[in-house]
Design a protein around this motif. Structure first.
Motif, PDB file in Angstrom:
ATOM      1  N   ARG A 259       3.291   2.145 -13.957  1.00  0.00           N
ATOM      2  CA  ARG A 259       4.048   2.200 -12.701  1.00  0.00           C
ATOM      3  C   ARG A 259       3.800   3.497 -11.912  1.00  0.00           C
ATOM      4  NH1 ARG A 259       9.738  -0.444 -15.078  1.00  0.00           N
ATOM      5  NH2 ARG A 259       9.047  -2.598 -14.807  1.00  0.00           N
ATOM      6  N   LEU A 260       3.318   4.543 -12.599  1.00  0.00           N
ATOM      7  CA  LEU A 260       3.147   5.843 -11.928  1.00  0.00           C
ATOM      8  C   LEU A 260       1.663   6.161 -11.759  1.00  0.00           C
ATOM      9  CD1 LEU A 260       5.841   8.056 -13.722  1.00  0.00           C
ATOM     10  CD2 LEU A 260       5.984   6.963 -11.489  1.00  0.00           C
ATOM     11  N   TYR A 261       1.313   6.771 -10.619  1.00  0.00           N
ATOM     12  CA  TYR A 261      -0.083   7.137 -10.320  1.00  0.00           C
ATOM     13  C   TYR A 261      -0.148   8.597  -9.868  1.00  0.00           C
ATOM     14  CZ  TYR A 261      -0.700   2.114 -10.446  1.00  0.00           C
ATOM     15  OH  TYR A 261      -0.717   0.810 -10.856  1.00  0.00           O
ATOM     16  N   ASP A 262      -1.365   9.192 -10.004  1.00  0.00           N
ATOM     17  CA  ASP A 262      -1.532  10.601  -9.622  1.00  0.00           C
ATOM     18  C   ASP A 262      -1.760  10.789  -8.123  1.00  0.00           C
ATOM     19  OD1 ASP A 262      -1.298  11.603 -12.180  1.00  0.00           O
ATOM     20  OD2 ASP A 262      -3.364  10.988 -12.651  1.00  0.00           O
ATOM     21  N   ALA A 263      -1.902   9.732  -7.421  1.00  0.00           N
ATOM     22  CA  ALA A 263      -2.108   9.817  -5.969  1.00  0.00           C
ATOM     23  C   ALA A 263      -1.538   8.527  -5.390  1.00  0.00           C
ATOM     24  CB  ALA A 263      -3.602   9.913  -5.672  1.00  0.00           C
ATOM     25  N   GLU A 264      -1.695   8.351  -4.119  1.00  0.00           N
ATOM     26  CA  GLU A 264      -1.163   7.111  -3.546  1.00  0.00           C
ATOM     27  C   GLU A 264      -1.651   5.891  -4.300  1.00  0.00           C
ATOM     28  OE1 GLU A 264      -0.459   5.757   0.367  1.00  0.00           O
ATOM     29  OE2 GLU A 264      -0.791   7.810   1.086  1.00  0.00           O
ATOM     30  N   PRO A 265      -0.875   4.896  -4.579  1.00  0.00           N
ATOM     31  CA  PRO A 265       0.491   4.658  -4.089  1.00  0.00           C
ATOM     32  C   PRO A 265       1.574   5.412  -4.872  1.00  0.00           C
ATOM     33  CG  PRO A 265      -0.198   2.864  -5.490  1.00  0.00           C
ATOM     34  CD  PRO A 265      -1.339   3.822  -5.466  1.00  0.00           C
ATOM     35  N   TRP A 266       1.254   6.294  -5.800  1.00  0.00           N
ATOM     36  CA  TRP A 266       2.175   7.087  -6.610  1.00  0.00           C
ATOM     37  C   TRP A 266       3.040   6.231  -7.531  1.00  0.00           C
ATOM     38  CZ3 TRP A 266       0.948  12.002  -6.759  1.00  0.00           C
ATOM     39  CH2 TRP A 266       0.399  12.614  -5.641  1.00  0.00           C
ATOM     40  N   VAL A 267       3.760   5.282  -6.919  1.00  0.00           N
ATOM     41  CA  VAL A 267       4.632   4.422  -7.746  1.00  0.00           C
ATOM     42  C   VAL A 267       4.422   2.966  -7.342  1.00  0.00           C
ATOM     43  CG1 VAL A 267       7.003   3.910  -8.453  1.00  0.00           C
ATOM     44  CG2 VAL A 267       6.396   6.230  -7.769  1.00  0.00           C
ATOM     45  N   GLN A 268       4.201   2.100  -8.329  1.00  0.00           N
ATOM     46  CA  GLN A 268       4.085   0.663  -8.056  1.00  0.00           C
ATOM     47  C   GLN A 268       5.060  -0.079  -8.956  1.00  0.00           C
ATOM     48  OE1 GLN A 268       2.834  -0.647  -5.602  1.00  0.00           O
ATOM     49  NE2 GLN A 268       0.643  -1.009  -5.663  1.00  0.00           N
ATOM     50  N   LEU A 269       5.958  -0.819  -8.344  1.00  0.00           N
ATOM     51  CA  LEU A 269       6.904  -1.606  -9.141  1.00  0.00           C
ATOM     52  C   LEU A 269       6.652  -3.064  -8.796  1.00  0.00           C
ATOM     53  CD1 LEU A 269       9.936   0.702  -8.438  1.00  0.00           C
ATOM     54  CD2 LEU A 269       8.857   0.411 -10.664  1.00  0.00           C
ATOM     55  N   GLY A 270       5.877  -3.738  -9.661  1.00  0.00           N
ATOM     56  CA  GLY A 270       5.436  -5.101  -9.389  1.00  0.00           C
ATOM     57  C   GLY A 270       6.552  -6.005  -8.891  1.00  0.00           C
ATOM     58  N   GLY A 271       7.666  -5.993  -9.597  1.00  0.00           N
ATOM     59  CA  GLY A 271       8.751  -6.924  -9.287  1.00  0.00           C
ATOM     60  C   GLY A 271       9.409  -6.657  -7.946  1.00  0.00           C
ATOM     61  N   LEU A 272       9.234  -5.433  -7.415  1.00  0.00           N
ATOM     62  CA  LEU A 272       9.906  -5.102  -6.149  1.00  0.00           C
ATOM     63  C   LEU A 272       8.942  -5.048  -4.967  1.00  0.00           C
ATOM     64  CD1 LEU A 272      12.629  -2.343  -6.684  1.00  0.00           C
ATOM     65  CD2 LEU A 272      12.924  -4.766  -6.247  1.00  0.00           C
ATOM     66  N   MET A 273       7.674  -5.387  -5.245  1.00  0.00           N
ATOM     67  CA  MET A 273       6.629  -5.262  -4.231  1.00  0.00           C
ATOM     68  C   MET A 273       7.079  -5.768  -2.849  1.00  0.00           C
ATOM     69  SD  MET A 273       3.298  -4.685  -5.471  1.00  0.00           S
ATOM     70  CE  MET A 273       2.323  -6.038  -6.125  1.00  0.00           C
ATOM     71  N   ASP A 274       7.605  -6.993  -2.840  1.00  0.00           N
ATOM     72  CA  ASP A 274       7.960  -7.584  -1.552  1.00  0.00           C
ATOM     73  C   ASP A 274       9.311  -7.079  -1.038  1.00  0.00           C
ATOM     74  OD1 ASP A 274       5.659  -9.030  -1.765  1.00  0.00           O
ATOM     75  OD2 ASP A 274       6.653 -10.722  -2.782  1.00  0.00           O
ATOM     76  N   ALA A 275      10.014  -6.332  -1.877  1.00  0.00           N
ATOM     77  CA  ALA A 275      11.364  -5.924  -1.481  1.00  0.00           C
ATOM     78  C   ALA A 275      11.390  -4.498  -0.938  1.00  0.00           C
ATOM     79  CB  ALA A 275      12.291  -6.022  -2.688  1.00  0.00           C
TER      80      ALA A 275
END
Ligand code: G6P
Length: 610
Positions: A272-288
């Motif tokens: 869920r965490l990245y060192d650069a953009e997008p930094w944080v990805q939460l699959g289940g909340l993508m569309d929210a």
């Protein structure tokens, strides 16, 4: 609240039912019972824990390959043998177990008494049993149809399972408001209030929805909707494994779950965490994300420990995203005619995903056409399924009644949500990087806290006889004070209160004397100096102080003897570290007082009644 199991197949049911009930015991432990169909229908039930029932079954086992079982958290009628489930029909032809509350049981009971039925227990469940037999007799409908018709007269909540002497190849179950899962094996089927009793035998499950009734036979099962339409249900694959729901060498589940937190938090952040953009990805909340980011207000609803996590979430989201947040007790929310506007968003937090009040908050918000997002631990739980989108904790099953690893995973997920919303918005890359780095460091920092925890046990020894505790903290550590107090109350039965440290002057200070331990969370953040002044005020009144701090060793020694050190982190993430010593303190105090840590009196892990 209350656990239900069921089995139909070729194996002996007793062992499967008892093992399954033991795995559900955290849902209630006032009494336990089973019913097994063989040549006839045999029921065995006992007040007290499952071990008591199991002992009596060891002496005279019940044989048969079809059965149901129940572990009770008493609602109607005290926990005794008579009120224990299963409850039988008057002629002993069928037996039923029930989780939930039949709210109109008094009027149904009066009606049935008028028709000559008698009752031996004080339970609402026995009323349902009589109602089913009445419908069955009067209408001549099949038992399955009679169950359906009886349930249509019931107000309230139920998860039920029923077996009949006259049909040794049939297990009936139905749900409304109380969870039920069907485990699908090879010519055998399992029922459980959750996956714990099922997972040893099969990973394939069907989640029953509210209003659904299932008729299970050895050669297959049929699920029907409220209006008796046969449904094609999807078979899901369970993620958890057996090892995760066992104690793994620890004396208690609670200790195991406290110690697991470095791993559970890694899992809550994995991928869920990245060192650069997008930094944080939460699959289940993508569309929210956009809907949350554009919300003029976020309302968070939860109960118990999840409510405390929500309060930390309020600090995180308001500070990092600058969206106003309101935290509501789910139990109060729907009864106060809540004002929700179209551009509000609702977030609910629930470890179990089954808490009745939180589920009701979901439905209340949906009835007002506001988007509802969930943060749940239990995959496939009702709240996870009913919310519009959401994030799983991935913390693994939490069995100890007092919640520990779910709290830290919830805060971790809330921090990631706040960062996701703040990214390219209120937070620049430097801030994102700072938070992502700090968050990633937390599991290793928790390991350090856990490793250096010996002094917590000695502090517990000193204070185990205290009858009151006060917990004080400020900012994001105010909810930690509440959570520390709740943990102590729940498992050691010591009265404890949590307060914002500065509020102490407006009341609790009157309680302070040499017998009252005061636990401070004093992190070196924006309010450190103020909290130290509060410590001074307690010491000046002979209060005994225990401090959780990231101050340098020795820095607070002149004020207090009992200092528990935690590593430094960002102020908003500090609850993830400061709560750990408070979990351990309550754990050790409870063990030293001889309390039942994993199954504290009167509580249940999953509160599926209002
Ligand atoms: C019960 C449990 C608590 C839990 C609360 C909310 O009271 O004993 O540990 O925090 O329910 O449960 P949930 O599953 O909704 O987080």
């Amino acid at each position: 609240m209350c656990g239900i199991v069921g089995y139909i197949g070729e194996r002996q049911a007793q062992e499967i039912l008892i093992k399954g009930l033991s795995r559900l015991e955290y849902r209630g432990y006032d009494s336990a019972g089973i019913a097994i169909v063989n040549d006839g229908l045999a029921v065995r039930k006992k007040s007290g824990k499952i071990a008591k029932l199991s002992e009596s079954l060891d002496q005279s086992p019940l044989r048969g390959c079809l059965g149901i079982g129940h572990t009770r958290w008493a609602t109607h009628g005290p926990p005794n043998d008579v009120n224990a489930h299963p409850h039988e029909s008057t002629d002993g032809s069928f037996a039923l177990v029930h989780n939930g509350i039949i709210e109109n049981y008094t009027s149904l009971r009066d009606m049935l008494s008028g028709r000559g039925y008698t009752f031996s227990s004080q339970t609402d469940t026995e009323v349902l049993v009589r109602l089913i037999e009445d419908v069955h007799k009067r209408t001549g409908l099949s038992l399955g149809k009679a169950v359906r018709q009886a349930l249509s007269q019931v107000h309230g909540t139920y998860g039920i399972a029923l077996v009949s002497r006259d049909d040794p190849d049939m297990l009936i179950a139905a749900r409304k408001g109380s969870p039920l899962i069907l485990g699908v094996g090879e010519d055998e089927y399992f029922l459980g209030s959750d996956a714990a009793p099922i997972i040893e035998y099969t990973r394939k499950v069907v989640y029953l929805n509210d209003g659904e009734l299932v008729v299970i036979r050895r050669n297959g099962f049929k699920v029907f909707s409220v209006d008796e339409v046969k449904l094609n249900k999807k078979i899901h694959e369970l993620e958890w494994d057996l090892e995760q729901i066992e104690k793994g060498g620890f004396e208690h589940f609670m200790l195991k779950e406290i110690m697991e937190q470095p791993d559970s938090l890694e899992n809550a952040m994995r991928g869920r965490l990245y060192d650069a953009e997008p930094w944080v990805q939460l699959g289940g909340l993508m569309d929210a994300v956009e809907s949350l980011r554009n919300a003029s207000r976020i309302v968070i609803c939860a109960c118990g420990t999840s409510w405390h996590a929500a309060l930390v979430g309020e600090y995180l989201i308001e500070s990092l995203v600058r969206i106003p947040v309101e935290v509501e007790y789910a139990s109060e929310f729907r009864y106060r005619n809540p004002i929700l506007r179209p551009d509000d968003a609702v977030l609910v937090i629930s470890q179990s995903g089954e808490t009745a009040d939180t589920l009701a908050a979901v439905r209340e918000a949906q009835s007002q056409n506001v988007p509802v997002y969930g943060i749940c631990n239990t995959v496939g739980s009702t709240i996870a399924r009913e919310t519009d989108a959401g994030v799983y904790l991935h913390a693994g099953p939490e069995i100890g009644v007092a919640s520990t690893k779910a709290f830290t995973a919830q805060v971790t997920v809330l921090a990631q949500i706040a960062l996701r919303l703040g990214c390219n918005n209120t937070l620049d890359d430097a801030q994102m990087s700072e938070y992502v780095t700090a968050l990633r460091a937390i599991p290793a920092q928790i390991k350090t806290v856990l490793k250096n925890a010996e002094n917590i046990e000695s502090i517990a020894k000193l204070f185990r006889y205290a009858s009151n505790f006060l917990y004080l903290g400020r900012g994001p550590n105010f909810p930690v004070a509440l959570e520390g107090a709740l943990k102590l109350k729940e498992i050691s039965y010591i009265h404890a209160e949590g307060y914002p440290a500065a509020e102490m002057k407006h009341g609790p200070i009157a309680l302070i004397d040499q017998f009252m331990p005061v636990v401070f969370v004093a992190m070196k953040d924006s309010t450190y100096e103020k909290v130290v002044s509060n410590i001074e005020e307690v010491v000046a009144r002979d209060g005994v102080v225990i401090v959780v701090t990231d101050a340098e060793p020795g820095e607070l020694d002149h004020l207090c003897e009992h200092v528990i050190h935690v590593p430094k982190t960002l102020e908003l993430l500090s609850p993830l570290l400061t709560v750990i010593p408070l979990q351990l303190l309550s754990y050790h105090i409870a063990v030293l007082r001889g309390c039942d840590v994993d199954q504290p009196r009167n509580l249940a892990k999953s509160v599926t009644v209002e």
